[in-house]
Design a protein around this motif. Structure first.
Motif, mmCIF file in Angstrom:
data_model
loop_
_atom_site.group_PDB
_atom_site.id
_atom_site.type_symbol
_atom_site.label_atom_id
_atom_site.label_comp_id
_atom_site.label_asym_id
_atom_site.label_seq_id
_atom_site.Cartn_x
_atom_site.Cartn_y
_atom_site.Cartn_z
ATOM 1 N N ASP A 83 1.020 -1.232 -0.103
ATOM 2 C CA ASP A 83 0.135 0.160 -0.375
ATOM 3 C C ASP A 83 0.813 1.455 0.007
ATOM 4 O OD1 ASP A 83 -2.325 -1.697 0.173
ATOM 5 O OD2 ASP A 83 -2.067 -1.475 2.345
ATOM 6 N N ASP A 84 2.708 1.190 0.159
ATOM 7 C CA ASP A 84 2.610 1.903 0.047
ATOM 8 C C ASP A 84 3.501 2.537 -0.641
ATOM 9 O OD1 ASP A 84 3.214 2.547 3.215
ATOM 10 O OD2 ASP A 84 4.253 0.819 3.572
ATOM 11 N N TYR A 85 3.486 1.572 -1.572
ATOM 12 C CA TYR A 85 4.172 2.048 -3.146
ATOM 13 C C TYR A 85 3.803 3.247 -4.347
ATOM 14 C CZ TYR A 85 4.430 1.987 -8.609
ATOM 15 O OH TYR A 85 4.865 2.526 -10.216
ATOM 16 N N GLU A 86 5.032 4.149 -4.628
ATOM 17 C CA GLU A 86 4.924 5.163 -4.795
ATOM 18 C C GLU A 86 5.528 4.947 -6.296
ATOM 19 O OE1 GLU A 86 3.771 9.514 -5.636
ATOM 20 O OE2 GLU A 86 3.891 8.475 -3.622
ATOM 21 N N PRO A 87 4.505 5.803 -7.354
ATOM 22 C CA PRO A 87 5.183 5.515 -8.640
ATOM 23 C C PRO A 87 6.307 6.545 -8.860
ATOM 24 C CG PRO A 87 2.854 6.173 -8.905
ATOM 25 C CD PRO A 87 3.522 5.596 -6.868
ATOM 26 N N SER A 88 7.260 6.170 -10.363
ATOM 27 C CA SER A 88 8.163 7.017 -10.665
ATOM 28 C C SER A 88 7.546 8.150 -11.616
ATOM 29 C CB SER A 88 9.566 5.817 -11.198
ATOM 30 O OG SER A 88 9.740 5.467 -10.189
ATOM 31 N N ALA A 89 8.405 9.152 -12.446
ATOM 32 C CA ALA A 89 7.578 9.549 -13.262
ATOM 33 C C ALA A 89 6.948 8.580 -14.081
ATOM 34 C CB ALA A 89 8.620 10.422 -13.623
ATOM 35 N N LEU A 90 7.278 8.120 -14.899
ATOM 36 C CA LEU A 90 7.087 7.875 -15.975
ATOM 37 C C LEU A 90 5.938 6.829 -16.046
ATOM 38 C CD1 LEU A 90 6.865 6.934 -18.933
ATOM 39 C CD2 LEU A 90 8.554 4.778 -18.920
ATOM 40 N N PRO A 91 5.734 6.229 -14.912
ATOM 41 C CA PRO A 91 4.687 4.972 -14.633
ATOM 42 C C PRO A 91 3.233 5.764 -14.262
ATOM 43 C CG PRO A 91 6.432 4.542 -13.859
ATOM 44 C CD PRO A 91 6.851 4.670 -14.215
ATOM 45 N N LYS A 92 3.817 6.977 -13.237
ATOM 46 C CA LYS A 92 2.692 8.289 -12.823
ATOM 47 C C LYS A 92 2.058 8.489 -14.516
ATOM 48 C CE LYS A 92 3.819 10.246 -9.197
ATOM 49 N NZ LYS A 92 4.207 11.300 -7.950
ATOM 50 N N ALA A 93 3.403 9.004 -15.457
ATOM 51 C CA ALA A 93 2.382 10.167 -16.351
ATOM 52 C C ALA A 93 1.194 8.978 -17.480
ATOM 53 C CB ALA A 93 3.634 10.260 -17.358
ATOM 54 N N LEU A 94 1.968 7.523 -17.276
ATOM 55 C CA LEU A 94 1.510 6.500 -17.843
ATOM 56 C C LEU A 94 -0.093 5.537 -17.289
ATOM 57 C CD1 LEU A 94 4.226 4.262 -19.378
ATOM 58 C CD2 LEU A 94 2.366 5.247 -20.433
ATOM 59 N N ALA A 95 -0.219 6.079 -15.856
ATOM 60 C CA ALA A 95 -1.351 5.502 -14.851
ATOM 61 C C ALA A 95 -2.621 7.406 -15.603
ATOM 62 C CB ALA A 95 -0.747 5.812 -13.432
ATOM 63 N N PHE A 96 -1.945 7.681 -15.655
ATOM 64 C CA PHE A 96 -2.971 8.579 -16.575
ATOM 65 C C PHE A 96 -3.497 8.737 -18.038
ATOM 66 C CE2 PHE A 96 -3.828 13.187 -18.466
ATOM 67 C CZ PHE A 96 -5.101 13.374 -17.920
ATOM 68 N N ILE A 97 -2.582 8.773 -18.277
ATOM 69 C CA ILE A 97 -2.628 8.427 -20.415
ATOM 70 C C ILE A 97 -3.370 7.379 -20.903
ATOM 71 C CG2 ILE A 97 -1.671 10.614 -21.236
ATOM 72 C CD1 ILE A 97 0.310 8.848 -22.568
ATOM 73 N N GLY A 98 -3.192 6.395 -19.381
ATOM 74 C CA GLY A 98 -3.502 4.862 -19.681
ATOM 75 C C GLY A 98 -4.404 4.281 -19.090
ATOM 76 N N SER A 99 -5.408 5.207 -18.647
ATOM 77 C CA SER A 99 -5.795 4.928 -17.653
ATOM 78 C C SER A 99 -8.010 4.534 -18.818
ATOM 79 C CB SER A 99 -6.511 6.365 -16.404
ATOM 80 O OG SER A 99 -7.284 7.238 -17.267
ATOM 81 N N PRO A 100 -8.237 3.558 -18.526
ATOM 82 C CA PRO A 100 -9.535 3.512 -19.602
ATOM 83 C C PRO A 100 -9.691 4.789 -19.961
ATOM 84 C CG PRO A 100 -9.476 2.252 -17.692
ATOM 85 C CD PRO A 100 -8.576 2.874 -17.358
ATOM 86 N N VAL A 101 -10.375 5.843 -19.221
ATOM 87 C CA VAL A 101 -11.448 7.092 -19.549
ATOM 88 C C VAL A 101 -10.456 7.769 -20.381
ATOM 89 C CG1 VAL A 101 -12.735 9.040 -18.288
ATOM 90 C CG2 VAL A 101 -12.540 6.902 -17.472
ATOM 91 N N VAL A 102 -9.467 7.672 -19.657
ATOM 92 C CA VAL A 102 -8.267 8.509 -20.728
ATOM 93 C C VAL A 102 -8.276 7.758 -21.963
ATOM 94 C CG1 VAL A 102 -6.118 10.391 -21.167
ATOM 95 C CG2 VAL A 102 -7.745 10.224 -19.172
ATOM 96 N N ALA A 103 -7.415 6.827 -22.534
ATOM 97 C CA ALA A 103 -7.357 6.250 -23.295
ATOM 98 C C ALA A 103 -8.276 6.372 -24.448
ATOM 99 C CB ALA A 103 -6.429 5.001 -22.962
ATOM 100 N N LEU A 104 -9.492 5.640 -24.022
ATOM 101 C CA LEU A 104 -10.167 5.345 -24.806
ATOM 102 C C LEU A 104 -11.020 6.505 -25.430
ATOM 103 C CD1 LEU A 104 -12.802 2.665 -23.428
ATOM 104 C CD2 LEU A 104 -11.643 2.605 -25.019
#
Length: 502
Positions: A310-331
Motif C-alpha cells: 500500500d506504500d508504493y509510490e510510482p516513478s515519473a513514467l509510470p505516473k504519467a502512463l497511469a494518467f494517459i493509460g487509464s481506461p477513461v483517458v485512453a478511450l
C-alpha cells in the motif's frame, strides 16, 4: 452452510432467470428484483437492502460506466466510417488464398473488440459471401468462423461492455484483463477455425435456397449442392464462378455498406477511402496505452520491491502512463482519433452527434445491467451470503476457478445473454474471491469464458448468425451452438493452466 442464506442465493438467481425468460421485463429490472429477493430471504432489514443496492450500483458505475459509454461510441465510428470493413479486407489479403477461414475468424475477433457482435456480423457478412462466391464454395465455414471469432473477443476482451462490467464488479485490473483476454482469444482461434472447417462442408447442403442463391448467384439453389471440395468448373457450381484467383468482390449492397451513412461527398471532395493503417489507429492506441500502464506499473513495483504494498509510490513514467493509460483517458483519445482520422472532412457535427447518440442508446441498457449486477453483488456481501457460500465451497474438492465458470455457464444456458451471464457470475463471485483462493483477474476470466457456452434459441446473436448463414433447426444447432460450445470447452484447460500462475 446456513440454509436461509443458501435459499437467498438460489432464489435470487432463479428470480433473474424466471423474469428474463417468462416476463416482459428485462435483465436490469430482473437483477434489481433479485437483489431485493436475496436481501429479504436472507433476513436483512428493508432499509439496509436499499442502502446496499444504491451503494453497489453507484460504486460499480463510478468505475466502469464512463468506459462502457466511450467504448461503444468508438465502435460506432469504426462501423459507420468503413474502418471495420477495411480491417477485414486487409486480413483477407494478409492471410492469403486458402486461409480464408483464418482471415474471417481473425477479422471477427478484431472487429468485435469495440463493435457489438450483432451489428459487426451484419457489417462483415457480405465479405464472407463475396469470398464464398469467388471460391464457389465454403460459405458456412466462413460464416461460422467470422461469427465465433466475434464471440471470442465479445466475451473475453475489454472494451467490450460485458468484460468491462465484470472487471468493474470484481475490481480486476483492466489492462491485465485485456492481455489475458487477448491471450485466451488467440489460443482459442484455432478451435474456431478447426470446428468451422470440420462442420462447414457437412452443413453446406443445409443452407436455405434463398441464402444459397444470394451467396452463389442466380440458379445456385437449383443446382447440385455446392461443397467445400468442388473444383473449378465442376458440376454443382454456377458456371459463371469458375475463377478462383480473384480478390473478394466489393459487392456490398447499399443497405449493408458500412460507410453508406457518410453520404455522397460534396462537389470537389474525393470519395471516402479507408486504409487499414488508419482504420486500426483508434482501436490500437487505447489498447496499447492501457496495457502500457499495466506493464509499466508492474515493472516499477517490482523494481522498488513494492509489489502488493500500500506504500508504493510510482516513478515519473509510470505516473504519467497511469494518467494517459487509464481506461477513461485512453478511450477518450481513441474516440477523438476516430472522429478526426476516420471520418471525411465533409462529415457534419450533427452527423457525428447522431451516431454517438445511437451508440449511447445501445450502451444505456448495458450500463444499467452492469450497475444492477454490482447492486446484487453488494447485497450478497452485506447479507453474509457471500461469506457463507465461500466457506461452503472451500470444503468441496473443486478448483476455485470453476465456481465462477460454472455459474456463468448455468446462467447463460438458462437465459441466453452472455453479458447477463458474466455479470451475474461476477456479482455472485465478488464476495467469494478471497475465500476461493483465486485472484480477481482469474475470476473475471472464468466469468467471461463460462458465458460463451451453447448459444441457442434464447440468444439474439444465434438468430443473427443462423439467419444470415441460412441454417435452421438441427443444422443451426450443429453449426452455431456447436462452435460456441467448442470454444467454451477449449477455455476450460486454459483456465486451469492460468490458475497456476494468476
Amino acid at each position: 452452510m446456513d440454509l436461509q442464506l443458501l435459499a437467498a442465493l438460489v432464489l435470487g438467481i432463479a428470480t433473474i432467470i424466471v423474469i428474463v425468460l417468462r416476463t416482459r421485463l428485462d435483465a436490469f429490472v430482473a437483477l434489481l428484483i433479485a437483489s431485493l429477493v436475496t436481501g429479504f430471504v436472507a433476513g436483512a432489514p428493508a432499509t439496509d437492502i436499499l442502502d446496499s443496492i444504491t451503494a453497489g450500483f453507484g460504486s460499480t458505475l463510478g468505475s466502469i460506466g464512463i468506459v462502457i459509454g466511450l467504448g461503444v461510441g468508438l465502435g460506432k465510428i469504426l462501423e459507420v466510417s468503413g474502418a471495420a470493413n477495411a480491417l477485414a479486407r486487409a486480413f483477407v489479403r494478409a492471410f492469403g488464398k486458402g486461409r480464408e477461414p483464418w482471415a474471417m475468424g481473425t477479422t471477427g475477433a478484431v472487429v468485435s473488440i469495440p463493435v457489438f457482435c450483432d451489428s459487426g456480423y451484419v457489417i462483415m457478412n457480405p465479405l464472407a459471401r463475396s469470398i464464398a462466391r469467388v471460391k464457389r464454395a465454403g460459405y458456412v465455414t466462413l460464416a461460422l468462423a467470422l461469427g465465433c471469432g466475434m464471440t471470442l473477443t465479445h466475451h473475453l476482451v475489454p472494451p467490450t461492455p460485458g468484460p468491462l462490467g465484470v472487471a468493474g464488479i470484481l475490481d480486476a485490473e483492466l489492462g491485465a484483463l485485456v492481455l489475458a483476454g487477448l491471450t485466451f482469444a488467440i489460443a482459442l482461434l484455432p478451435v474456431v477455425v478447426g470446428y468451422a472447417r470440420w462442420i462447414g462442408p457437412k452443413l453446406e447442403s443445409e443452407v436455405s435456397d434463398e441464402v444459397r442463391e444470394a451467396v452463389y448467384g442466380p440458379g445456385a439453389a437449383r443446382t447440385a449442392t455446392v461443397t467445400a471440395g468442388s473444383a473449378p468448373g465442376s458440376a454443382g457450381a454456377p458456371a459463371d464462378l469458375a475463377k478462383t484467383d480473384e480478390e473478394p468482390a466489393d459487392d456490398l449492397a447499399p443497405e449493408h455498406d458500412p460507410a453508406a451513412a457518410l453520404g455522397t461527398p460534396p462537389p470537389g471532395e474525393k470519395p471516402h477511402r479507408m486504409s487499414p493503417g488508419l482504420a486500426v489507429l483508434p482501436l490500437l492506441v487505447p489498447l496499447l496505452l492501457i496495457v502500457a500502464n499495466t506493464v509499466a506499473t508492474a515493472i516499477d513495483q517490482d523494481r522498488q520491491g513494492a509489489v502488493g504494498s500500500d506504500d508504493y509510490e510510482p516513478s515519473a513514467l509510470p505516473k504519467a502512463l497511469a494518467f494517459i493509460g487509464s481506461p477513461v483517458v485512453a478511450l477518450l483519445i481513441g474516440i477523438v482519433l476516430a472522429v478526426y482520422v476516420l471520418l471525411p472532412r465533409w462529415t457534419t457535427r450533427s452527423q457525428v452527434g447522431g451516431w454517438l447518440s445511437e451508440a449511447a442508446a445501445s450502451a444505456g441498457l448495458i450500463i444499467l445491467i452492469t450497475g444492477a449486477g454490482g447492486a446484487l453483488g453488494q447485497v450478497l456481501r452485506d447479507t453474509g451470503v457471500g461469506d457463507e457460500l465461500a466457506e461452503a465451497i472451500s470444503s468441496w474438492n473443486l478448483p476455485g476457478v470453476l465456481v465462477p465458470f460454472l455459474i456463468a455457464t448455468l446462467v447463460r444456458v438458462a437465459q441466453g445473454s452472455g453479458t447477463v451471464a458474466m455479470i451475474t457470475a461476477a456479482s455472485v463471485t465478488a464476495p467469494l474471491v478471497d475465500g476461493l483462493g483465486i485472484s480477481a483477474l482469474l475470476a473475471a476470466l472464468a466469468c467471461c469464458a463460462g458465458s460463451m457456452v451453447f448459444s441457442y434459441f434464447n440468444d439474439s446473436y444465434f438468430w443473427v448468425v443462423t439467419r444470415f448463414t441460412g441454417l435452421d433447426g438441427i443444422a443451426a444447432i450443429r453449426g452455431w451452438s456447436g462452435i460456441t460450445t467448442a470454444v467454451w470447452l477449449g477455455s476450460l484447460p486454459l483456465l486451469l493452466i492460468a490458475s497456476t500462475f494468476l
